[in-house]
Design a protein around this motif. Structure first.
Motif, PDB file in Angstrom:
ATOM      1  N   THR A  21       0.828  -1.206   0.000  1.00 32.50           N
ATOM      2  CA  THR A  21       0.000   0.000   0.000  1.00 32.50           C
ATOM      3  C   THR A  21       0.859   1.251   0.000  1.00 32.50           C
ATOM      4  O   THR A  21       0.584   2.243  -0.671  1.00 32.50           O
ATOM      5  CB  THR A  21      -0.916  -0.008   1.232  1.00 32.50           C
ATOM      6  N   GLY A  22       1.945   1.252   0.733  1.00 31.72           N
ATOM      7  CA  GLY A  22       2.867   2.389   0.747  1.00 31.72           C
ATOM      8  C   GLY A  22       3.457   2.659  -0.623  1.00 31.72           C
ATOM      9  O   GLY A  22       3.564   3.807  -1.066  1.00 31.72           O
ATOM     10  N   ASN A  23       3.849   1.637  -1.324  1.00 32.37           N
ATOM     11  CA  ASN A  23       4.397   1.806  -2.692  1.00 32.37           C
ATOM     12  C   ASN A  23       3.356   2.386  -3.629  1.00 32.37           C
ATOM     13  O   ASN A  23       3.646   3.254  -4.458  1.00 32.37           O
ATOM     14  CB  ASN A  23       4.900   0.467  -3.224  1.00 32.37           C
ATOM     15  N   ASN A  24       2.125   1.907  -3.515  1.00 36.21           N
ATOM     16  CA  ASN A  24       1.055   2.430  -4.374  1.00 36.21           C
ATOM     17  C   ASN A  24       0.804   3.913  -4.090  1.00 36.21           C
ATOM     18  O   ASN A  24       0.566   4.709  -5.005  1.00 36.21           O
ATOM     19  CB  ASN A  24      -0.233   1.636  -4.149  1.00 36.21           C
ATOM     20  N   ASN A  25       0.841   4.286  -2.827  1.00 40.42           N
ATOM     21  CA  ASN A  25       0.632   5.692  -2.467  1.00 40.42           C
ATOM     22  C   ASN A  25       1.707   6.577  -3.066  1.00 40.42           C
ATOM     23  O   ASN A  25       1.449   7.672  -3.559  1.00 40.42           O
ATOM     24  CB  ASN A  25       0.620   5.856  -0.941  1.00 40.42           C
ATOM     25  N   GLU A  26       2.962   6.084  -3.007  1.00 39.03           N
ATOM     26  CA  GLU A  26       4.063   6.868  -3.569  1.00 39.03           C
ATOM     27  C   GLU A  26       3.896   7.020  -5.078  1.00 39.03           C
ATOM     28  O   GLU A  26       4.129   8.090  -5.651  1.00 39.03           O
ATOM     29  CB  GLU A  26       5.396   6.197  -3.250  1.00 39.03           C
ATOM     30  N   ALA A  31       2.386  10.396  -9.641  1.00 36.65           N
ATOM     31  CA  ALA A  31       1.552  10.620 -10.827  1.00 36.65           C
ATOM     32  C   ALA A  31       0.780  11.935 -10.718  1.00 36.65           C
ATOM     33  O   ALA A  31       0.673  12.696 -11.685  1.00 36.65           O
ATOM     34  CB  ALA A  31       0.586   9.452 -11.015  1.00 36.65           C
ATOM     35  N   ILE A  32       0.257  12.225  -9.511  1.00 33.20           N
ATOM     36  CA  ILE A  32      -0.488  13.476  -9.305  1.00 33.20           C
ATOM     37  C   ILE A  32       0.426  14.682  -9.502  1.00 33.20           C
ATOM     38  O   ILE A  32       0.069  15.676 -10.144  1.00 33.20           O
ATOM     39  CB  ILE A  32      -1.113  13.498  -7.900  1.00 33.20           C
ATOM     40  N   GLN A  33       1.645  14.585  -8.938  1.00 31.13           N
ATOM     41  CA  GLN A  33       2.599  15.690  -9.095  1.00 31.13           C
ATOM     42  C   GLN A  33       2.961  15.904 -10.561  1.00 31.13           C
ATOM     43  O   GLN A  33       3.121  17.038 -11.017  1.00 31.13           O
ATOM     44  CB  GLN A  33       3.857  15.401  -8.271  1.00 31.13           C
ATOM     45  N   VAL A  35       1.020  15.223 -13.141  1.00 33.25           N
ATOM     46  CA  VAL A  35      -0.143  15.844 -13.793  1.00 33.25           C
ATOM     47  C   VAL A  35      -0.200  17.334 -13.480  1.00 33.25           C
ATOM     48  O   VAL A  35      -0.444  18.171 -14.359  1.00 33.25           O
ATOM     49  CB  VAL A  35      -1.446  15.143 -13.340  1.00 33.25           C
ATOM     50  N   GLU A  36       0.053  17.692 -12.185  1.00 31.75           N
ATOM     51  CA  GLU A  36       0.044  19.105 -11.809  1.00 31.75           C
ATOM     52  C   GLU A  36       1.125  19.885 -12.557  1.00 31.75           C
ATOM     53  O   GLU A  36       0.910  21.013 -13.005  1.00 31.75           O
ATOM     54  CB  GLU A  36       0.253  19.248 -10.298  1.00 31.75           C
ATOM     55  N   SER A  37       2.308  19.263 -12.699  1.00 30.44           N
ATOM     56  CA  SER A  37       3.385  19.926 -13.440  1.00 30.44           C
ATOM     57  C   SER A  37       2.999  20.147 -14.899  1.00 30.44           C
ATOM     58  O   SER A  37       3.255  21.215 -15.474  1.00 30.44           O
ATOM     59  CB  SER A  37       4.656  19.087 -13.344  1.00 30.44           C
ATOM     60  N   ASN A  38       2.368  19.125 -15.494  1.00 23.86           N
ATOM     61  CA  ASN A  38       1.920  19.245 -16.896  1.00 23.86           C
ATOM     62  C   ASN A  38       0.865  20.344 -17.047  1.00 23.86           C
ATOM     63  O   ASN A  38       0.872  21.114 -18.025  1.00 23.86           O
ATOM     64  CB  ASN A  38       1.363  17.914 -17.395  1.00 23.86           C
ATOM     65  N   ILE A  39      -0.042  20.428 -16.060  1.00 22.27           N
ATOM     66  CA  ILE A  39      -1.091  21.451 -16.115  1.00 22.27           C
ATOM     67  C   ILE A  39      -0.481  22.852 -15.998  1.00 22.27           C
ATOM     68  O   ILE A  39      -0.842  23.780 -16.718  1.00 22.27           O
ATOM     69  CB  ILE A  39      -2.131  21.225 -14.992  1.00 22.27           C
ATOM     70  N   GLN A  40       0.496  23.007 -15.070  1.00 16.65           N
ATOM     71  CA  GLN A  40       1.159  24.314 -14.925  1.00 16.65           C
ATOM     72  C   GLN A  40       1.897  24.706 -16.195  1.00 16.65           C
ATOM     73  O   GLN A  40       1.856  25.866 -16.625  1.00 16.65           O
ATOM     74  CB  GLN A  40       2.130  24.276 -13.741  1.00 16.65           C
ATOM     75  N   HIS A  41       2.565  23.731 -16.797  1.00 20.06           N
ATOM     76  CA  HIS A  41       3.280  24.011 -18.061  1.00 20.06           C
ATOM     77  C   HIS A  41       2.308  24.409 -19.165  1.00 20.06           C
ATOM     78  O   HIS A  41       2.564  25.347 -19.943  1.00 20.06           O
ATOM     79  CB  HIS A  41       4.072  22.764 -18.467  1.00 20.06           C
ATOM     80  N   LEU A  42       1.172  23.697 -19.226  1.00 13.44           N
ATOM     81  CA  LEU A  42       0.157  24.013 -20.234  1.00 13.44           C
ATOM     82  C   LEU A  42      -0.442  25.399 -19.998  1.00 13.44           C
ATOM     83  O   LEU A  42      -0.639  26.180 -20.947  1.00 13.44           O
ATOM     84  CB  LEU A  42      -0.943  22.949 -20.210  1.00 13.44           C
ATOM     85  N   ASN A  43      -0.714  25.732 -18.719  1.00 16.85           N
ATOM     86  CA  ASN A  43      -1.244  27.068 -18.405  1.00 16.85           C
ATOM     87  C   ASN A  43      -0.266  28.164 -18.785  1.00 16.85           C
ATOM     88  O   ASN A  43      -0.652  29.234 -19.273  1.00 16.85           O
ATOM     89  CB  ASN A  43      -1.566  27.159 -16.912  1.00 16.85           C
ATOM     90  N   SER A  44       1.033  27.904 -18.551  1.00 16.91           N
ATOM     91  CA  SER A  44       2.055  28.889 -18.917  1.00 16.91           C
ATOM     92  C   SER A  44       2.075  29.116 -20.423  1.00 16.91           C
ATOM     93  O   SER A  44       2.169  30.258 -20.894  1.00 16.91           O
ATOM     94  CB  SER A  44       3.422  28.424 -18.423  1.00 16.91           C
ATOM     95  N   LYS A  45       1.985  28.028 -21.201  1.00 16.85           N
ATOM     96  CA  LYS A  45       1.965  28.153 -22.665  1.00 16.85           C
ATOM     97  C   LYS A  45       0.719  28.920 -23.124  1.00 16.85           C
ATOM     98  O   LYS A  45       0.784  29.748 -24.037  1.00 16.85           O
ATOM     99  CB  LYS A  45       2.001  26.769 -23.311  1.00 16.85           C
TER     100      LYS A  45
END
Length: 257
Positions: A21-26, A31-33, A35-45
């Motif tokens: 369960t710990g590995n899955n959480n990591e 994955a969430i981080q 996605v957030e990075s991709n969204i920030q990059h897309l917003n910047s563009k």
């Protein structure tokens, strides 16, 4: 003994599930981080694209406004020319013999002058005094240019009382003396100008200065630019000429005083 073995087996199973369960959480957090990075990059563009479009629209609007101003000025000049032409035609129709035609032409000129008694007559070149430094310079009167401009060199922009100012020297035939006076004025606005020899836009400051021309003393908007390659340090455009003067390009220095 069997119960003890079962307890140990259960404990090991639970520990394995906890680790899994710990590995899955990591992995999920990673994955969430991502996605957030991709969204920030897309917003910047997207922001950069919107800013570019806004800049392009502003330039297009400014270009359209300049075209509208030019068309308005052309219409006024055409109306003035048609009025002058009609005056001459009407006078010439009054007589058909050569002698009377000459007299009629003189009368037409007199009538023409009376129509513009309160209008300044400018030649292709005139003397202009810059009140800020009390010096006189030759100016080219250009009906083909919408705005007036100065041959400004050594330009330095600065702030005074929270407003943007500029100081510069007015060069005459690309000659600047060591004791040349500085001209300081608040910046009215900046304009983007595209030279005919280049596709790049040049940002230029616009200032308002009081000038003397003949009996006229007015505030004039000038675009500051290095005009060292030009013959005259000052150019007077249509925005200054309209409503106060007409130009006789066959004459020079009609307003000498």
């Amino acid at each position: 003994m069997l119960r003890c073995s079962l307890s140990i087996s259960a404990l090991l199973l639970l520990s394995g599930c906890s680790l899994l369960t710990g590995n899955n959480n990591e992995q999920t957090l990673t994955a969430i981080q991502q996605v957030e990075s991709n969204i920030q990059h897309l917003n910047s563009k997207i922001d950069n694209k919107i800013n570019g479009l806004e800049t392009s629209l502003n330039l297009q609007n400014e270009y359209i406004l300049n075209l509208e101003s030019d068309l308005s000025n052309i219409s006024e000049e055409m109306a003035l020319a048609q009025k002058q032409q009609q005056i001459i035609i009407n006078k010439l129709k009054q007589s058909s013999d050569p002698v009377s035609s000459v007299k009629t032409h003189k009368n037409t000129l007199t009538s023409y002058n009376s129509v513009y008694d309160h209008t300044l007559i400018l030649g292709a070149k005139e003397w202009v005094t810059i009140d800020a430094i009390g010096k006189r310079f030759t100016a080219r009167v250009d009906t083909g240019a919408a705005t007036s401009s100065l041959n400004a060199v050594n330009m330095q922009e600065f702030e005074r009382d929270g407003h943007k100012w500029v100081r510069f020297n007015l060069a005459n035939n690309d000659k600047i003396n060591d004791n040349e006076q500085w001209i300081s004025a608040p910046i009215v606005r900046h304009v983007n100008v595209r030279q005919t020899s280049s596709d790049k836009l040049q940002k230029r400051a616009v200032v308002e200065l009081r000038v003397g021309l003949g009996s006229l003393n007015e505030k004039v908007l000038f675009t500051l630019a290095d005009r060292s390659q030009m013959t005259h340090p000052i150019l007077l455009g249509r925005e200054f000429i309209k409503d106060i003067a007409i130009v006789d390009v066959s004459k020079e220095f009609l307003q000498t005083q």
